[in-house]
Design an enzyme around this catalytic site. Structure first.
Site, PDB file in Angstrom:
ATOM      1  N   ASN A  54      -0.755  -4.973 -11.177  1.00 46.14           N
ATOM      2  CA  ASN A  54      -1.639  -4.261 -10.266  1.00 46.14           C
ATOM      3  C   ASN A  54      -1.441  -4.758  -8.833  1.00 46.14           C
ATOM      4  O   ASN A  54      -1.120  -5.921  -8.598  1.00 46.14           O
ATOM      5  CB  ASN A  54      -3.106  -4.335 -10.702  1.00 46.14           C
ATOM      6  CG  ASN A  54      -3.645  -5.745 -10.881  1.00 46.14           C
ATOM      7  OD1 ASN A  54      -2.930  -6.649 -11.265  1.00 46.14           O
ATOM      8  ND2 ASN A  54      -4.928  -5.914 -10.605  1.00 46.14           N
ATOM      9  N   GLU A  56      -3.534  -4.419  -5.322  1.00 42.88           N
ATOM     10  CA  GLU A  56      -4.771  -3.968  -4.671  1.00 42.88           C
ATOM     11  C   GLU A  56      -4.562  -3.748  -3.186  1.00 42.88           C
ATOM     12  O   GLU A  56      -3.501  -4.055  -2.628  1.00 42.88           O
ATOM     13  CB  GLU A  56      -5.881  -4.991  -4.924  1.00 42.88           C
ATOM     14  CG  GLU A  56      -6.256  -5.075  -6.396  1.00 42.88           C
ATOM     15  CD  GLU A  56      -7.409  -6.015  -6.682  1.00 42.88           C
ATOM     16  OE1 GLU A  56      -7.773  -6.851  -5.816  1.00 42.88           O
ATOM     17  OE2 GLU A  56      -7.951  -5.927  -7.789  1.00 42.88           O
ATOM     18  N   CYS A  65      -2.715   0.523 -10.376  1.00 41.82           N
ATOM     19  CA  CYS A  65      -2.852  -0.196 -11.642  1.00 41.82           C
ATOM     20  C   CYS A  65      -1.486  -0.683 -12.129  1.00 41.82           C
ATOM     21  O   CYS A  65      -0.444  -0.131 -11.765  1.00 41.82           O
ATOM     22  CB  CYS A  65      -3.427   0.720 -12.712  1.00 41.82           C
ATOM     23  SG  CYS A  65      -5.125   1.238 -12.453  1.00 41.82           S
ATOM     24  N   GLU A  67      -0.115  -0.341 -15.039  1.00 38.60           N
ATOM     25  CA  GLU A  67       0.598   0.668 -15.824  1.00 38.60           C
ATOM     26  C   GLU A  67       1.347   1.637 -14.903  1.00 38.60           C
ATOM     27  O   GLU A  67       2.512   1.974 -15.134  1.00 38.60           O
ATOM     28  CB  GLU A  67      -0.383   1.468 -16.697  1.00 38.60           C
ATOM     29  CG  GLU A  67      -1.156   0.628 -17.709  1.00 38.60           C
ATOM     30  CD  GLU A  67      -2.492   0.117 -17.169  1.00 38.60           C
ATOM     31  OE1 GLU A  67      -2.575  -0.286 -15.987  1.00 38.60           O
ATOM     32  OE2 GLU A  67      -3.452   0.105 -17.968  1.00 38.60           O
ATOM     33  N   CYS A 100      -7.141   2.617 -17.850  1.00 43.42           N
ATOM     34  CA  CYS A 100      -8.156   3.497 -17.260  1.00 43.42           C
ATOM     35  C   CYS A 100      -7.758   4.956 -17.472  1.00 43.42           C
ATOM     36  O   CYS A 100      -6.639   5.262 -17.886  1.00 43.42           O
ATOM     37  CB  CYS A 100      -8.337   3.181 -15.776  1.00 43.42           C
ATOM     38  SG  CYS A 100      -7.021   3.803 -14.694  1.00 43.42           S
ATOM     39  N   CYS A 103      -4.596   6.067 -15.670  1.00 44.03           N
ATOM     40  CA  CYS A 103      -3.375   5.532 -16.289  1.00 44.03           C
ATOM     41  C   CYS A 103      -3.039   6.260 -17.583  1.00 44.03           C
ATOM     42  O   CYS A 103      -1.874   6.463 -17.902  1.00 44.03           O
ATOM     43  CB  CYS A 103      -3.497   4.038 -16.533  1.00 44.03           C
ATOM     44  SG  CYS A 103      -3.283   3.094 -15.019  1.00 44.03           S
TER      45      CYS A 103
HETATM   46 ZN   LIG Z   1      -5.322   2.342 -14.487  1.00 47.10          ZN
END
Ligand SMILES: [Zn+2]
Length: 143
Positions: A54, A56, A65, A67, A100, A103
């Site tokens: 990830n 940010e 993210c 993924e 999530c 993703c």
């Molecule tokens: Zn995600």
């Protein structure tokens, strides 16, 4: 004698390797805001492994993210026709973390219905599901 014992056709060694790669790349995460460092390792159909973490941003909604980071890397390295056989997701917080919703849609784009996803479960074990389990009604562009 076959070492294959998993319904996905993956060997225990392949699954363990994928989990270790996800954990290793989580160390690279850029997560100064949440402190939640996540790694994802993709096993492509040709058994190539591509990882991502990830990333940010001070403008929180720009966060990528793990993924999606791994998928972007895989497409950048191997082109638009990649297919994901399995994904392992790990984090450094010993926390449960399913992919999530966004993703799941991103994974679906490069998956087959039985693409396997391994992720940390609530009870501390590694859970597994297919992308079809996690996203039974993916968005498809029909124009
Ligand atoms: Zn995600």
């Amino acid at each position: 004698m076959s070492a294959t014992s998993h319904p996905s056709g993956l060997t225990p060694t392949q699954i363990e390797d994928l989990q270790q790669r996800a954990l290793a790349v989580a160390q690279q995460a850029y997560a100064p805001y949440s402190g939640f460092r996540v790694g994802a390792a993709l096993l492509l159909e040709d058994d190539t492994i591509v990882t991502g973490c990830n990333v940010e941003n001070a403008s929180y909604r720009l966060t990528t993210c793990a993924e999606q980071s791994a998928i972007a890397s895989a497409v950048g390295m191997y082109g638009p026709h990649i297919r994901i056989r399995a994904i392992s997701i790990a984090n450094l917080s010993n926390a449960a973390s399913q992919p999530c919703g966004a993703c799941r849609q991103s994974i679906h784009e490069f998956s087959t219905p039985d693409t396997r996803i391994f992720f940390p479960a609530e009870d501390g074990t590694v859970a597994e599901a297919t992308i079809a389990d996690l996203l039974p009604a993916a968005f498809l562009l029909n124009k």
